[in-house]
Design a protein around this motif. Structure first.
Motif, mmCIF file in Angstrom:
data_model
loop_
_atom_site.group_PDB
_atom_site.id
_atom_site.type_symbol
_atom_site.label_atom_id
_atom_site.label_comp_id
_atom_site.label_asym_id
_atom_site.label_seq_id
_atom_site.Cartn_x
_atom_site.Cartn_y
_atom_site.Cartn_z
ATOM 1 N N THR A 1 2.311 1.573 -3.693
ATOM 2 C CA THR A 1 1.237 2.180 -4.447
ATOM 3 C C THR A 1 0.786 3.680 -4.092
ATOM 4 O O THR A 1 0.884 4.802 -5.076
ATOM 5 N N GLN B 1 3.578 5.676 -5.849
ATOM 6 C CA GLN B 1 3.485 5.951 -7.293
ATOM 7 C C GLN B 1 2.213 6.970 -7.567
ATOM 8 O O GLN B 1 2.294 7.768 -8.523
ATOM 9 N N GLN B 2 1.092 6.903 -6.682
ATOM 10 C CA GLN B 2 0.081 7.682 -6.855
ATOM 11 C C GLN B 2 0.422 9.236 -6.708
ATOM 12 O O GLN B 2 -0.036 10.054 -7.433
ATOM 13 N N GLN C 1 0.851 -1.220 0.013
ATOM 14 C CA GLN C 1 0.037 -0.002 0.027
ATOM 15 C C GLN C 1 0.760 1.228 0.022
ATOM 16 O O GLN C 1 0.502 2.308 -0.723
#
Length: 395
Positions: free
Chosen positions: A384, A387-388, A381
């Motif tokens: 991620t 990356q976001q 998580q």
């Protein structure tokens, strides 16, 4: 201290005025309270509760004052434990951060109404049948045992019978419309998730009342003290939620402390029931000469147990590791959930906290880090979220 109707009236008006002040000056306009705001108002509400206790001590005597403080501290500790459940419910319903205050205030008002009803019902039962002390004592001992059981972290507390029934009987939407309870979709009026989460909070409060009211009746049978200690313990709970944000998971031994307190009060109630006994199958219906726990001893035990519980939780390396990992998961989920908040400043704050927690995880001893059963999922998580955030900066 004979509490006159005038004193009752003034007390109720003051409590209602505080609730109205909370609504009109704090949550009417949806916003995310700062840590400073939450700290100031939490201190004010605790201060008001302490001042009221001192007044009770002066006018009603040491026994009455001790009963109030013992009841207030116990109910406040139970209220903090309730915040864990509120956190789970609001997370499962994905309540936008800026709208959580309204949900919490509704929960407080509903809890106050429900517990007031339970208080007067409990007082009537005790005055009519003294053997109800046995029932209350057994309830607390069972509750203490349940607190020691391992709970499933994936428990869908919000998806209870009331919610399923509401979804089946009424038209509901899956999207929030600010803090509105109703919205229109294709010209039809439907319920928003905001109303459903309030129903979930209210239903949960009813269950909490079943535990908390017998607990305080174990400390005092003075209805005025029971009511005011309960009311003041609930006041400021909304601010405390935001003040303790991220720290609730740190209190890993809180359930053990509360179990000890509830078991202690349960034993106190049973002893009192034996002392007042009139059941024919116990000692021939005569009073049983047993040791009765005084108010002073009750207050010392409650404060002592809570102090040990909090200190043990704060110094525990395992507790620190669990706190960091749980907070990292929560902040990663909040950042990845685009409906969490419309405030970009809040999203950046959440991401900054996540970065701090990631650094703490990197320096953590592997044996403590790996004890968390979801550690691998949390690392994914975090990646991620990174990356976001990169994608967001490129826009």
């Amino acid at each position: 201290m004979n509490v006159s109707p005038l004193i009752w009236g003034i007390t109720i008006v003051v409590i209602l005025a505080l609730l109205a002040f909370d609504y009109f000056f704090h949550i009417r306009k949806a916003h995310i309270p700062t840590l400073r705001e939450a700290a100031i108002w939490s201190s004010i509400y605790v201060g008001l509760a302490l001042v009221f206790g001192v007044v009770v001590w002066i006018l009603g005597g040491a026994t009455m004052g001790g009963e109030y403080f013992a009841g207030y501290i116990t109910e406040k500790a139970l209220s903090v434990d309730n915040l864990f459940v509120f956190l789970v419910i609001m997370a499962s319903f994905k309540v936008p951060r800026e709208d959580q205050q309204k949900v919490l205030l509704f929960g407080i008002v509903f809890a106050l109404i429900a517990r007031t009803a339970f208080i007067f019902a409990g007082a009537a039962l005790i005055n009519t049948w003294s053997w109800m002390f046995y029932i209350f004592g057994i309830i607390l001992l069972i509750t203490a045992g349940n607190l020691l059981k391992e709970e499933d972290s994936n428990d869908e507390g919000a998806d209870n019978f009331i919610i399923k029934l509401a979804k089946r009987l009424f038209n509901t939407s899956d999207q929030y419309d600010g803090d509105k309870l109703f919205t229109k979709i294709d010209g039809k009026k439907v319920l928003t998730p905001m109303l459903l989460v309030m129903v979930a909070i209210g239903g949960t409060d009813l269950l909490f009342a079943l535990d908390s009211i017998p607990a305080i009746f174990g400390l005092t049978q003075n209805v005025f003290i029971v009511f005011t200690a309960t009311a003041f313990s609930l006041m400021g709970l909304r601010q405390l939620y935001f003040l303790l944000d991220g720290l609730l998971d740190r209190l890993i031994y809180l359930s053990y402390g509360l179990a000890t307190i509830l078991a202690f009060i349960g034993v106190k109630l049973v002893l009192h029931a034996l002392h007042e006994n009139n059941l024919p199958f116990i000692n021939g219906g005569e009073h049983v000469p047993v040791f009765e726990i005084s108010t002073g001893l009750s207050l010392m035990v409650i404060i002592g147990v809570l102090a040990v519980t909090i200190i043990a939780s704060l110094v525990s390396k395992s507790g620190k590791a669990q706190t960091v990992l749980n907070n990292a998961r929560r902040h990663a989920e909040s950042y990845l959930d685009l409906d969490y908040t419309a405030d970009q400043g809040e999203r950046e704050r959440v991401y900054s906290l996540l970065m701090v927690e990631e650094k703490a995880i990197e320096t953590m001893e592997p044996k403590y880090r790996d004890k968390h059963k979801d550690s691998e999922e949390i690392f994914e998580q975090i990646a991620t979220a990174h990356q976001q955030h990169k994608d967001y900066l490129k826009k």
